[in-house]
Structure formats: structure tokens, C-alpha cells
Design a protein around this motif. Structure first.
Motif, mmCIF file in Angstrom:
data_model
loop_
_atom_site.group_PDB
_atom_site.id
_atom_site.type_symbol
_atom_site.label_atom_id
_atom_site.label_comp_id
_atom_site.label_asym_id
_atom_site.label_seq_id
_atom_site.Cartn_x
_atom_site.Cartn_y
_atom_site.Cartn_z
ATOM 1 N N TYR A 36 0.867 -1.177 0.000
ATOM 2 C CA TYR A 36 0.000 0.000 0.000
ATOM 3 C C TYR A 36 0.905 1.228 0.000
ATOM 4 C CZ TYR A 36 0.872 0.433 5.048
ATOM 5 O OH TYR A 36 1.473 0.566 6.276
ATOM 6 N N ASP A 37 0.370 2.353 -0.476
ATOM 7 C CA ASP A 37 1.122 3.600 -0.535
ATOM 8 C C ASP A 37 0.572 4.592 0.481
ATOM 9 O OD1 ASP A 37 2.767 2.717 -2.619
ATOM 10 O OD2 ASP A 37 1.363 3.409 -4.149
ATOM 11 N N ALA A 78 8.586 5.976 -2.589
ATOM 12 C CA ALA A 78 8.054 5.701 -3.917
ATOM 13 C C ALA A 78 8.056 6.944 -4.802
ATOM 14 C CB ALA A 78 6.626 5.155 -3.804
ATOM 15 N N ARG A 79 8.084 8.126 -4.178
ATOM 16 C CA ARG A 79 8.061 9.368 -4.948
ATOM 17 C C ARG A 79 8.751 10.473 -4.166
ATOM 18 N NH1 ARG A 79 2.538 11.843 -6.372
ATOM 19 N NH2 ARG A 79 3.335 13.854 -6.925
ATOM 20 N N ARG A 80 9.653 11.170 -4.825
ATOM 21 C CA ARG A 80 10.420 12.245 -4.181
ATOM 22 C C ARG A 80 10.064 13.596 -4.788
ATOM 23 N NH1 ARG A 80 13.894 11.487 -0.609
ATOM 24 N NH2 ARG A 80 14.748 9.467 -0.169
ATOM 25 N N ASP A 81 10.192 14.611 -3.951
ATOM 26 C CA ASP A 81 10.004 15.994 -4.356
ATOM 27 C C ASP A 81 11.270 16.756 -3.975
ATOM 28 O OD1 ASP A 81 7.915 18.301 -4.972
ATOM 29 O OD2 ASP A 81 9.010 18.893 -3.158
ATOM 30 N N LYS A 82 11.704 17.678 -4.824
ATOM 31 C CA LYS A 82 12.939 18.418 -4.538
ATOM 32 C C LYS A 82 12.840 19.221 -3.248
ATOM 33 C CE LYS A 82 14.604 18.780 -9.245
ATOM 34 N NZ LYS A 82 15.039 19.659 -10.316
ATOM 35 N N CYS A 86 10.852 12.836 0.405
ATOM 36 C CA CYS A 86 9.947 11.717 0.107
ATOM 37 C C CYS A 86 8.507 12.142 0.364
ATOM 38 C CB CYS A 86 10.307 10.498 0.955
ATOM 39 S SG CYS A 86 9.334 9.056 0.511
ATOM 40 N N ILE A 87 7.680 12.090 -0.675
ATOM 41 C CA ILE A 87 6.277 12.498 -0.517
ATOM 42 C C ILE A 87 5.310 11.320 -0.620
ATOM 43 C CG2 ILE A 87 6.664 14.880 -1.234
ATOM 44 C CD1 ILE A 87 5.538 14.108 -3.995
ATOM 45 N N SER A 88 5.831 10.143 -0.924
ATOM 46 C CA SER A 88 5.001 8.941 -0.968
ATOM 47 C C SER A 88 5.875 7.739 -0.615
ATOM 48 C CB SER A 88 4.384 8.750 -2.353
ATOM 49 O OG SER A 88 3.589 7.582 -2.385
ATOM 50 N N THR A 89 5.424 6.972 0.357
ATOM 51 C CA THR A 89 6.148 5.787 0.798
ATOM 52 C C THR A 89 5.331 4.546 0.469
ATOM 53 O OG1 THR A 89 7.151 7.024 2.616
ATOM 54 C CG2 THR A 89 7.193 4.628 2.796
ATOM 55 N N ARG A 90 5.993 3.522 -0.083
ATOM 56 C CA ARG A 90 5.332 2.247 -0.360
ATOM 57 C C ARG A 90 5.743 1.250 0.715
ATOM 58 N NH1 ARG A 90 4.454 0.094 -6.160
ATOM 59 N NH2 ARG A 90 2.859 1.666 -5.863
#
Length: 99
Positions: A36-37, A78-82, A86-90
């Protein structure tokens, strides 16, 4: 981002119901991976029994009788922002199919 800002953002997390989904599987290795995210300002609420049921159903489709979690769920960005990092963790859980 400073440690104080990160702690402040973490304190603002909203509980959000999250559903598990299958990400990988191998009949020959008898394993199913589900995940899950969770977003940056979210506090995931997950149903552990639903995860086990999903894994059992996948295993049964391959001819096995049951499934068992292997270890603790693993987390990975799962998704990075400058700006925010980390803006989304799986969160991933591996299940072993058993008989």
C-alpha cells in the motif's frame, strides 16, 4: 527540510484508509508481494486481515492452501520531491504460500 518542519508535518498527518494491492508474485518461488502507498501528510490505516486474505487467495489460485507473512513490512520511498523529499512511501509485505 529542517527537522522541526518535518516533525510539524508529521504531526499534521491525517488518517486515511488504504487498500492493499498485489505488486509481484512467483508461483515457482511460492511468494506473493502486496503493498500500500502512504502520502506525505497521511497516516495509513490498513486492514492486516485483508492483506492476509489477499495473499491466501493468490496462493490458492496457484494450488496452495495458505499464506504466511515473511517478516515485517518493508518501506521504501516511492516518490520524491525536490523541496519536501519523500512524498510517498510504499509499504510492502511478502507472503509465503504454504500447504
Amino acid at each position: 527540510m529542517s527537522l522541526v518542519a518535518a516533525a510539524t508535518l508529521a504531526g499534521c498527518a491525517n488518517p486515511v484508509n488504504k487498500d492493499w494491492f498485489i505488486t509481484d508474485g512467483s508461483k515457482s518461488d511460492a511468494v506473493i508481494t502486496i503493498a500500500y502507498d502512504e502520502g506525505l501528510l497521511q497516516q495509513a490505516v490498513v486492514d492486516e486481515q485483508a492483506a492476509l486474505d489477499m495473499a491466501k487467495n493468490g496462493c490458492k489460485a496457484w494450488g496452495f492452501k495458505n499464506a504466511q507473512a515473511l517478516g515485517m513490512p518493508l518501506d521504501k520511498c516511492a516518490r520524491r520531491d525536490k523541496l519536501f523529499g519523500c512524498i510517498s512511501t510504499r509499504y510492502t509485505q511478502i507472503f509465503q504460500c504454504t500447504n
